[in-house]
Write a protein that holds these residues in place. Structure first.
Motif, PDB file in Angstrom:
ATOM      1  N   ASP A  67     -23.042  11.085  76.913  1.00 36.95           N
ATOM      2  CA  ASP A  67     -21.848  11.162  76.863  1.00 36.95           C
ATOM      3  C   ASP A  67     -21.696  12.797  75.912  1.00 36.95           C
ATOM      4  OD1 ASP A  67     -19.041  11.425  76.629  1.00 36.95           O
ATOM      5  OD2 ASP A  67     -18.672   9.748  75.407  1.00 36.95           O
ATOM      6  N   ARG A  68     -21.049  13.544  76.562  1.00 32.68           N
ATOM      7  CA  ARG A  68     -20.813  14.887  76.138  1.00 32.68           C
ATOM      8  C   ARG A  68     -19.296  15.255  75.974  1.00 32.68           C
ATOM      9  NH1 ARG A  68     -22.242  20.277  77.121  1.00 32.68           N
ATOM     10  NH2 ARG A  68     -20.384  20.796  78.039  1.00 32.68           N
ATOM     11  N   GLY A  69     -18.576  14.277  76.027  1.00 32.92           N
ATOM     12  CA  GLY A  69     -16.912  14.290  75.865  1.00 32.92           C
ATOM     13  C   GLY A  69     -16.352  14.703  77.199  1.00 32.92           C
ATOM     14  N   GLU A  70     -16.976  14.552  78.196  1.00 35.37           N
ATOM     15  CA  GLU A  70     -16.314  15.081  79.645  1.00 35.37           C
ATOM     16  C   GLU A  70     -15.810  13.875  80.370  1.00 35.37           C
ATOM     17  OE1 GLU A  70     -18.399  19.522  80.049  1.00 35.37           O
ATOM     18  OE2 GLU A  70     -19.367  17.717  81.121  1.00 35.37           O
ATOM     19  N   HIS A  71     -15.923  12.757  80.167  1.00 32.62           N
ATOM     20  CA  HIS A  71     -15.628  11.690  80.773  1.00 32.62           C
ATOM     21  C   HIS A  71     -15.975  11.607  82.126  1.00 32.62           C
ATOM     22  CE1 HIS A  71     -12.628  10.922  77.521  1.00 32.62           C
ATOM     23  NE2 HIS A  71     -12.044  12.175  77.633  1.00 32.62           N
ATOM     24  N   ALA A  72     -17.471  11.722  82.404  1.00 39.39           N
ATOM     25  CA  ALA A  72     -18.009  11.797  83.461  1.00 39.39           C
ATOM     26  C   ALA A  72     -19.126  10.961  83.616  1.00 39.39           C
ATOM     27  CB  ALA A  72     -18.484  13.235  84.001  1.00 39.39           C
ATOM     28  N   LEU A  73     -19.387   9.954  84.410  1.00 36.36           N
ATOM     29  CA  LEU A  73     -20.461   9.042  84.283  1.00 36.36           C
ATOM     30  C   LEU A  73     -21.705   9.824  85.118  1.00 36.36           C
ATOM     31  CD1 LEU A  73     -18.923   5.780  85.494  1.00 36.36           C
ATOM     32  CD2 LEU A  73     -19.805   6.227  83.273  1.00 36.36           C
ATOM     33  N   PRO A  74     -22.931   9.325  84.743  1.00 35.41           N
ATOM     34  CA  PRO A  74     -24.105  10.144  85.287  1.00 35.41           C
ATOM     35  C   PRO A  74     -24.350   9.633  86.661  1.00 35.41           C
ATOM     36  CG  PRO A  74     -24.882   8.250  83.921  1.00 35.41           C
ATOM     37  CD  PRO A  74     -23.326   8.470  83.440  1.00 35.41           C
ATOM     38  N   ALA A  75     -24.923  10.504  87.792  1.00 31.08           N
ATOM     39  CA  ALA A  75     -25.210  10.220  88.959  1.00 31.08           C
ATOM     40  C   ALA A  75     -26.756  10.102  89.031  1.00 31.08           C
ATOM     41  CB  ALA A  75     -24.727  11.385  90.024  1.00 31.08           C
ATOM     42  N   GLN A  76     -27.360  10.859  88.147  1.00 33.01           N
ATOM     43  CA  GLN A  76     -28.900  10.766  88.271  1.00 33.01           C
ATOM     44  C   GLN A  76     -29.345  10.988  86.756  1.00 33.01           C
ATOM     45  OE1 GLN A  76     -29.826  14.169  90.684  1.00 33.01           O
ATOM     46  NE2 GLN A  76     -29.965  12.860  92.611  1.00 33.01           N
ATOM     47  N   LEU A  77     -30.441  10.470  86.226  1.00 33.16           N
ATOM     48  CA  LEU A  77     -31.055  10.519  84.989  1.00 33.16           C
ATOM     49  C   LEU A  77     -32.595  10.505  85.043  1.00 33.16           C
ATOM     50  CD1 LEU A  77     -30.028  10.148  81.891  1.00 33.16           C
ATOM     51  CD2 LEU A  77     -30.461   7.677  82.376  1.00 33.16           C
ATOM     52  N   GLY A  78     -33.228  11.376  84.249  1.00 32.13           N
ATOM     53  CA  GLY A  78     -34.421  11.544  84.186  1.00 32.13           C
ATOM     54  C   GLY A  78     -34.895  11.325  82.739  1.00 32.13           C
ATOM     55  N   TRP A  79     -36.195  11.116  82.347  1.00 26.76           N
ATOM     56  CA  TRP A  79     -36.552  11.272  80.937  1.00 26.76           C
ATOM     57  C   TRP A  79     -38.260  11.159  81.094  1.00 26.76           C
ATOM     58  CZ3 TRP A  79     -34.145   7.171  82.910  1.00 26.76           C
ATOM     59  CH2 TRP A  79     -35.123   5.716  82.956  1.00 26.76           C
ATOM     60  N   ARG A  80     -38.753  11.810  80.036  1.00 21.30           N
ATOM     61  CA  ARG A  80     -40.334  11.672  79.452  1.00 21.30           C
ATOM     62  C   ARG A  80     -40.462  11.226  78.313  1.00 21.30           C
ATOM     63  NH1 ARG A  80     -45.106  14.770  81.021  1.00 21.30           N
ATOM     64  NH2 ARG A  80     -46.478  14.885  78.900  1.00 21.30           N
ATOM     65  N   GLY A  81     -41.138  10.330  78.043  1.00 25.43           N
ATOM     66  CA  GLY A  81     -41.729   9.598  76.748  1.00 25.43           C
ATOM     67  C   GLY A  81     -42.461  10.288  76.089  1.00 25.43           C
ATOM     68  N   THR A  82     -42.968  10.118  74.921  1.00 25.89           N
ATOM     69  CA  THR A  82     -43.750  10.905  73.834  1.00 25.89           C
ATOM     70  C   THR A  82     -45.288  10.563  74.473  1.00 25.89           C
ATOM     71  OG1 THR A  82     -43.456   9.033  72.435  1.00 25.89           O
ATOM     72  CG2 THR A  82     -42.164  11.222  71.900  1.00 25.89           C
ATOM     73  N   ASP A  83     -45.427   9.469  75.020  1.00 26.80           N
ATOM     74  CA  ASP A  83     -46.531   8.984  75.633  1.00 26.80           C
ATOM     75  C   ASP A  83     -46.886   9.564  76.806  1.00 26.80           C
ATOM     76  OD1 ASP A  83     -44.900   7.576  77.189  1.00 26.80           O
ATOM     77  OD2 ASP A  83     -45.814   5.724  77.083  1.00 26.80           O
ATOM     78  N   GLY A  84     -45.939  10.396  77.669  1.00 23.11           N
ATOM     79  CA  GLY A  84     -46.286  11.047  78.729  1.00 23.11           C
ATOM     80  C   GLY A  84     -45.772  10.325  80.123  1.00 23.11           C
ATOM     81  N   ALA A  85     -45.257   9.255  79.761  1.00 25.51           N
ATOM     82  CA  ALA A  85     -44.751   8.654  80.926  1.00 25.51           C
ATOM     83  C   ALA A  85     -43.319   9.347  81.368  1.00 25.51           C
ATOM     84  CB  ALA A  85     -44.437   7.155  80.547  1.00 25.51           C
ATOM     85  N   GLU A  86     -43.008   9.212  82.828  1.00 22.92           N
ATOM     86  CA  GLU A  86     -42.055   9.972  83.332  1.00 22.92           C
ATOM     87  C   GLU A  86     -41.422   9.077  84.284  1.00 22.92           C
ATOM     88  OE1 GLU A  86     -42.373  14.587  83.804  1.00 22.92           O
ATOM     89  OE2 GLU A  86     -44.325  13.774  84.362  1.00 22.92           O
TER      90      GLU A  86
END
Length: 509
Positions: free
Chosen positions: A187-206
């Motif tokens: 949430d960055r205050g723009e009242h918009a839900l995500p359509a896509q999301l991605g992340w990388r962990g500190t262990d290298g998993a993506e």
């Protein structure tokens, strides 16, 4: 205005409604939509203050027809307003998996002051189900107003929990296996839900996932730290308005940032950003997202250092005539301190006693043989009695303006005064440095990244942590109220600053 924002959102149970009451017959909630059997009806009643102001209504019915096994589905739809037909026996596509927006121009003369009734029916001849996702109504001059209001209301419930499953990639015959629950909040205050999301962990998993339009499900892929690749899917099992839901994970998993956007040659204050991704594995170090409005962002998390502030510095010698004085050690300029001897003392006074865990020395612009090689850092409470904190011998700098950080060994303690005693350099008759900094320790996580609004180019994006400790001595409920007030004031301030920055951008164009 003839009537206010009007919608019925059937992606939740109970439905999210604005200026609407709903009655059902032959219809049931089916997880992400209403399922109407043959002859099923949805009646929506809404209020109109002054129909004379509305020459035409834009009606949007988002629907899909279920399939009959591998065959096309069939469930024609009838639409009536005040019993007058708007569409009769409309065949909604039944061969896909995505709901369709069906738009109708409704004559304004069908409206009446007070309560109006919209009716959507599945034909008695239907052979499969009519799936109804949402309905919006707008005056013709304000098309999209109700959809914007609906998405803003839906975005308030921005903390999500999903039950997840994995199976090996390229193995369609393999069974899906249960995986840890996924909890996230962006949430960055723009009242918009995500359509896509991605992340990388500190262990290298993506991981990268994409959501159904109503956030009921996601599908994506995951590469584990060992390199194995999986299909990844999930179904929503919980949804809350912040801060509910985030108490299910450790406090350090939720990141709150003061942010700035970089454009026009400078940095400008932006909305607070809140990030949380907990997939049962290692903490994320990088996150990416794209929201329903087409905006996207990328952030890379990193540890910020808390720098002890120096108010005064004195040197055993300095080159005053050339402006190469000890004060230059306290700023980021390309100036330097130069002493006309091969040994020197630098005494620093801090604004308050600080527990220094490391310090940084920056080499100056020229003559490497002027660089310090042997030195001792001392600490003092009164500026008279000194205790050695760290000693170095034979140190070198590989290049000009190189910043080297040196960590203190043992258990540090707080000191108000620090002395750098340089006992040997590289062989010259002078000693020089460009900068000296003292680090108290980690100050939390910040981020660096970029943000890109729909149809605009990317801009710089960076953040520092929001410090939000609970006020001492207050009960939990009062603490939450204080936090909410703090957040509200910060939000209003950020909004005002954002508007001012936007006005500046518009003036430049």
């Amino acid at each position: 205005m003839g009537f206010e924002a009007t919608y019925a959102d059937f992606s939740a149970d109970p439905a999210r409604l604005a200026n609407a009451d709903v009655r059902l017959r032959g219809a049931r909630f089916a997880g992400s939509h209403l399922a109407l059997s043959a002859g099923g009806t949805v009646s929506l009643e809404f209020e109109v203050a002054d129909p004379e102001d509305v020459p035409q209504v834009t009606l949007t019915v988002t629907a899909l027809v279920s399939k009959a096994g591998g065959s096309l589905g069939y469930a024609p739809m009838d639409v009536f307003l005040q019993g007058e037909p708007v569409a009769v026996h409309l065949t909604v596509p039944g061969g896909g998996d995505l709901p369709q927006d069906n738009m109708f121009a409704v004559p304004g003369h069908l409206l009446k002051p007070g309560t109006n009734t919209l009716e959507i029916r599945s034909s008695a001849e239907a052979r499969t189900m009519l799936w109804l996702y949402r309905v919006t109504l707008d005056p013709v001059w304000e098309r999209g107003r109700s959809e914007r209001a609906r998405t803003a209301a839906a975005a308030r419930d921005s903390v999500f929990a999903y039950r997840t499953e994995l199976r090996p990639a390229h193995s369609s015959s393999a069974h899906w296996q249960p995986a840890p629950r996924l909890l996230f909040h962006v949430d960055r205050g723009e009242h918009a839900l995500p359509a896509q999301l991605g992340w990388r962990g500190t262990d290298g998993a993506e991981t990268a996932i994409s959501f159904q339009s109503n956030m009921s499900d996601f599908h994506g892929c995951r590469r584990d730290a060992d390199g194995s690749v999986h299909e990844y899917r999930g179904r929503v099992v919980g949804r809350w308005a912040y801060p509910e839901g985030v108490d299910q994970v450790p406090a350090e998993s939720l990141h709150r940032f003061h942010t700035e956007e970089g454009w026009g040659g400078g940095w400008h204050r932006s909305h607070e950003l809140r990030l949380l991704v907990d997939d049962g594995g290692a903490a994320p170090e990088r996150m990416t997202w794209r929201d329903r409005r087409g905006n996207s962002g990328v952030v890379v998390l990193h540890t910020l250092e808390d720098e002890a502030e120096v108010t005064e510095v004195e040197a055993s010698d300095e080159h005053v005539a050339a402006g190469e004085t000890a004060r230059n050690l306290l700023d980021d300029s390309r100036g330097k301190w130069l002493a006309g001897d091969d040994t020197a003392l630098l005494d620093f006074t801090l604004t308050r006693p600080a527990t220094v865990t490391s310090y940084v020395l920056v080499s100056a612009n020229d003559f490497p043989d002027r660089d310090p090689q042997d030195w001792t850092l001392h600490g003092s409470d009164d500026g008279h009695t000194w205790t050695p904190l760290d000693s170095r011998t034979g140190e070198t700098f590989d290049r000009r303006y190189q910043a080297r950080e040196f960590s203190l060994r043992g258990a540090p303690k707080a000191h108000r005064h620090l002395r750098l005693e340089i006992t040997r350099n590289g062989g010259a008759h002078e000693i020089q440095l460009a900068q000296v900094r003292f680090i108290e320790g980690p100050a939390g996580q910040g981020f660096t990244g970029y943000y890109q609004r729909h149809d605009e180019g990317p801009i710089g994006y960076r953040g520092t942590p929001v410090a939000a400790p609970s006020p001492a001595g207050l009960p939990a409920a009062a603490s939450r109220v204080a936090s909410d007030l703090e957040t509200a004031v910060a939000s209003l301030t950020e909004t005002a600053q954002t508007l001012a920055a936007l006005a500046a951008r518009l003036r430049k164009h």
